[in-house]
Design an enzyme around this catalytic site. Structure first.
Site, PDB file in Angstrom:
ATOM      1  CB  THR A 194      -0.963   0.039   1.200  1.00 51.71           C
ATOM      2  OG1 THR A 194      -0.234   0.011   2.429  1.00 51.71           O
ATOM      3  CG2 THR A 194      -1.939  -1.127   1.171  1.00 51.71           C
ATOM      4  CB  ILE A 244      -4.967   6.292   0.060  1.00 50.46           C
ATOM      5  CG1 ILE A 244      -4.474   7.694  -0.220  1.00 50.46           C
ATOM      6  CG2 ILE A 244      -6.432   6.313   0.426  1.00 50.46           C
ATOM      7  CD1 ILE A 244      -4.782   8.675   0.873  1.00 50.46           C
ATOM      8  CG  HIS A 245      -2.324   2.421   4.427  1.00 46.74           C
ATOM      9  ND1 HIS A 245      -1.068   2.089   3.999  1.00 46.74           N
ATOM     10  CD2 HIS A 245      -2.159   3.463   5.284  1.00 46.74           C
ATOM     11  CE1 HIS A 245      -0.174   2.869   4.583  1.00 46.74           C
ATOM     12  NE2 HIS A 245      -0.815   3.718   5.365  1.00 46.74           N
ATOM     13  CG  ASP A 246      -8.400   1.425   4.938  1.00 42.90           C
ATOM     14  OD1 ASP A 246      -7.565   0.528   5.147  1.00 42.90           O
ATOM     15  OD2 ASP A 246      -8.984   2.033   5.854  1.00 42.90           O
ATOM     16  CB  THR A 249      -7.121  -2.722   0.854  1.00 43.27           C
ATOM     17  OG1 THR A 249      -5.857  -2.412   1.435  1.00 43.27           O
ATOM     18  CG2 THR A 249      -7.540  -4.127   1.233  1.00 43.27           C
TER      19      THR A 249
END
Ligand code: RIB
Ligand code: CA
Length: 319
Positions: A194, A244-246, A249
């Site tokens: 990420t 923006i990790h989420d 994902t």
């Protein structure tokens, strides 16, 4: 188009909210429900933020169930120092929705939804895995009904907030361990990957020029996130921009062609003196596990340009 049936579990949270721009408007997804959990902030706050995000993005038709207020066996350690006291930085909803969560709590909501669904369901888990672990402890029979779990968290190299542990695992390592080893297909979108899906300062300013309420919210969220991550996480040494990790994902669910994966055997450290929450992934095959024993589909690369294109186009579509 055949849609993917999905339940989203989240701790909204800046990057959870950013990810909703893509998931809530994707024609590829049939979102059966959203469940909240304590993580970035306390459960009342993550639930309030999620309800209001759904309202702002015109998706109050999606049921929302409130989840667990603390990890399985530990007190909550939240991330208010990154996401702010209200979980969304300095962004506040002007006309909060009056809609309330479902009468079922998250565990029972997910159970009922899985049992009713004609198709197997994907769980997109963007938060500590407390709700999902409780579900599997209480209702192990639901395993058959889950297509896969896509989880934001874990890493081989990159920790946050500790040098070796990522937030969503560190908050509830026992839950992460139980879910990872449950036998359900477990896809891990680790921080190692990420961190390559980042926004530059110019990208954030580009969002600010898109003139609709959803894009303007995203602009404010990203500005605040950028500031706090830079202040608190020594990010200038490690990251090329705002991760923006989420969102990264979530795009793995809608656009898997932008990613590559590899299978590893994995486990979670729950008792370490220095390493609690570390995800042990046998990437050099030292343990010589068989293919069947390799329980983690580790997402090892991402096409950053592809993600940004989808994100920007989606933000424009709210005009
Ligand atoms: O470490 C980043 C993850 O932790 C994201 O899911 C963020 O929202 C927090 O939950
Ligand atoms: Ca999250």
């Amino acid at each position: 188009m055949e849609q993917i049936s999905v339940i989203i579990d989240c701790d909204t949270g800046i990057d959870d909210m950013v990810s909703f721009a893509v998931t809530l408007s994707s024609k590829k997804l049939n979102i059966l429900g959203i469940t909240t959990v304590a993580g970035n902030q306390k459960i009342d706050i993550t639930t309030y933020n999620t309800l209001n995000g759904l309202a702002l993005m015109g998706r109050e038709d999606i049921p929302l169930a409130r989840g667990e207020e603390k990890p399985l066996y530990r007190p909550l350690r939240d991330a208010g120092y990154i996401h702010g006291n209200g979980g969304l930085g300095e962004y506040y909803f002007k006309n909060p929705t009056s809609k309330q969560p479902d009468k079922l709590d998250a565990v029972h909501f997910i159970y009922e939804t899985l049992m009713k669904s004609e198709e197997k369901v994907v769980i997109l888990a963007l938060a500590p895995l407390t709700n999902i672990a409780k579900l599997l402890m209480q209702y192990p029979e639901v395993k058959e009904r889950i297509e896969k779990i896509i989880f934001m968290g874990g890493s081989i190299r990159s920790g946050n907030p500790t040098p070796v542990s990522t937030f969503n695992v560190l908050v509830d390592p026992e839950a992460a361990r139980l879910v990872m080893k449950s036998g359900i297909s477990f896809h891990m979108c680790p921080m190692d990957t990420t961190k390559d899906a980042y926004l530059t300062d110019e990208d954030i300013e580009h969002i600010g020029k898109i003139n609709n309420p959803v894009a303007q919210m995203n602009y404010q969220l990203c500005k605040f996130y950028n500031d706090t991550v830079n202040k608190n996480n020594n990010a200038h040494n490690r990251f090329k921009g705002l991760c923006i990790h989420d969102l990264c994902t979530a795009v793995y669910l809608t656009n898997p062609e932008l990613f590559t994966t590899v299978k590893y055997y994995g486990d979670v450290e729950t008792k370490g003196e220095l390493t609690t929450g570390f995800t042990m992934l046998d990437y050099e095959d030292i343990l010589r596990k068989s293919d069947e024993e390799k329980n983690v589909t580790y997402i090892n690369s991402v096409n950053r340009d592809g993600i940004l294109k989808i994100y920007f186009e989606t933000l424009k579509s709210f005009e």
